[in-house]
Structures are given as C-alpha cells and as structure tokens.
Write an enzyme that holds these catalytic residues in place. Structure first.
Site, PDB file in Angstrom:
ATOM      1  N   CYS A  46      92.172  36.263   2.548  1.00 36.06           N
ATOM      2  CA  CYS A  46      91.239  35.137   2.682  1.00 36.06           C
ATOM      3  C   CYS A  46      89.843  35.614   3.082  1.00 36.06           C
ATOM      4  CB  CYS A  46      91.718  34.162   3.747  1.00 36.06           C
ATOM      5  SG  CYS A  46      93.310  33.436   3.426  1.00 36.06           S
ATOM      6  N   THR A  47      89.798  36.599   3.951  1.00 35.05           N
ATOM      7  CA  THR A  47      88.509  37.120   4.404  1.00 35.05           C
ATOM      8  C   THR A  47      87.700  37.635   3.211  1.00 35.05           C
ATOM      9  OG1 THR A  47      89.475  37.691   6.545  1.00 35.05           O
ATOM     10  CG2 THR A  47      87.417  38.795   5.958  1.00 35.05           C
TER      11      THR A  47
END
Length: 212
Positions: A46-47
């Site tokens: 996600c980062t």
C-alpha cells in the site's frame, strides 16, 4: 451489502479523510474519480501504491480525474502513515485518504471479501464518471500491487468512448488506432471521423485516435 455493477450509480457517502470531511458526490463535482481501497495502513504494498498515485498527480489532473483512497484504519494512523509514504516514496500525498473504521464505505462498495479476509478490504478500484455512474471495477488480492499505468490506460479508453464514440482494441496504447463503436452508422463516419477510417469487416472499423 451492495452488489454493484457497471453503470450503477456510485453510492454517495460522507466520511472523514486525511483532508477533512468529504461528501463524495459533492467532492467529485463534475470530475471523474478513482476510488481505491487498501487492506491496512503501514503495509508495504500500500505504501508504494499511495506514493505511486501521488507521483501521477499531473496525469490525473490532465484527465480531470480526482483520486481518493480508503483504508479501515483511523485518521491519526492515516496522517502518520502519509509522512512515511512521502518520505519513502519521495512524493507528496495530495489527495484524501478515507478513514473507514466503521467499514461503512467498505460495505457500501463491497470491498470486504470474507473468504479472503474478514476485516481488511481487498484492493478494489472504481472509476466513476462525472454523472456518478460506475465505469470500471477491478479487484486485486491484498498481496498484489496495482498497475497505475494500466488504470490510466483504462481511463483514457473510457474517456474516448464517452467523448468520441470510439472503443479501444486489445493492448491499445494512447496514440494508436481505435475502433468505431457499432452504434455509429456508416453514413455518419465521414463527419464524425474526419481523419478517415479503415473497414476491416462491416463490424470492425478502425480510425486514428480522434483526440490526437
């Protein structure tokens, strides 16, 4: 729980985000939107995704598209995580991240798939047109990061169909020939497609990309 289909009106909602309270339809205005969910804050895939979307900011702007992300974690967590994203991805997150702790939005958009994970959202993507209709839905497993080049390609294709009466063939890339949609009659082609066209079959008519 919603079972959304293409062409349905995207459910409206009001939610707290990293950029303040958002009423979704109002926030969209007359723009397109891309709504995408994340399994959790502080997760490695996600980062990279949130950083990637921020780095595509100009590409989205050129297409009149507003990105908005969602995770089932809270606002304080989001704000701290955004600092990590900006630092590690060398970018500035400049779009809202919905804090969906009560899973209200996740359930509206059927983003939780219990057989995969009963609490985390899968990587859903919705592309929504200015009339608030859902134009594209895509679901990735939590472990696979999305290809935002592909999502831009899909948005380009959707906008060509919406504004220029063409569809895009397999593996189409921006700048390549397009397919004239079947609803266009042969006698309309000359006026609608002044760049000319090639009829491969009566149902397969190609024309240069109209907006290039």
């Amino acid at each position: 729980m919603a079972h959304l289909r293409l062409g349905d009106t995207a459910p409206d909602f009001t939610a707290e985000t990293s950029e303040g309270k958002v009423n979704f339809h109002e926030w969209m205005g007359d723009s397109w939107a891309i709504l995408f969910s994340h399994p959790a804050d502080y997760t490695p895939v996600c980062t990279t995704e949130l950083g990637s979307v921020a780095s595509y900011s100009e590409e989205f702007k050129q297409r009149n598209v507003k990105p908005i992300a969602l995770s089932v974690d809270g606002l304080d967590s989001h704000k701290d995580w955004i600092k990590d994203i900006n630092e590690t991805q060398n970018t500035t997150v400049n779009y809202p991240l919905i804090a969906d702790e009560d899973k209200k939005v996740s359930n509206l958009y059927d983003m939780i798939h219990p057989n995969a994970d009963s609490t985390a959202t899968v990587r859903s993507v919705f592309v929504i047109a200015p009339d608030k209709s859902i134009k594209m839905m895509l679901t990735y497993p939590a472990s696979t990061g999305r290809n935002f080049d592909e999502l831009l390609r899909v948005i380009d294709s959707l906008q060509l169909t919406a504004y220029h009466k063409v569809a895009t063939p397999a593996n189409w890339k921006d700048g390549e020939d397009c397919v004239i949609v079947p609803s266009v009659k042969n006698e309309e082609i000359k006026e609608l497609f002044p760049k000319g066209h090639t009829e491969i079959k009566p149902y397969l008519r190609m024309t240069p990309q109209p907006n290039k």
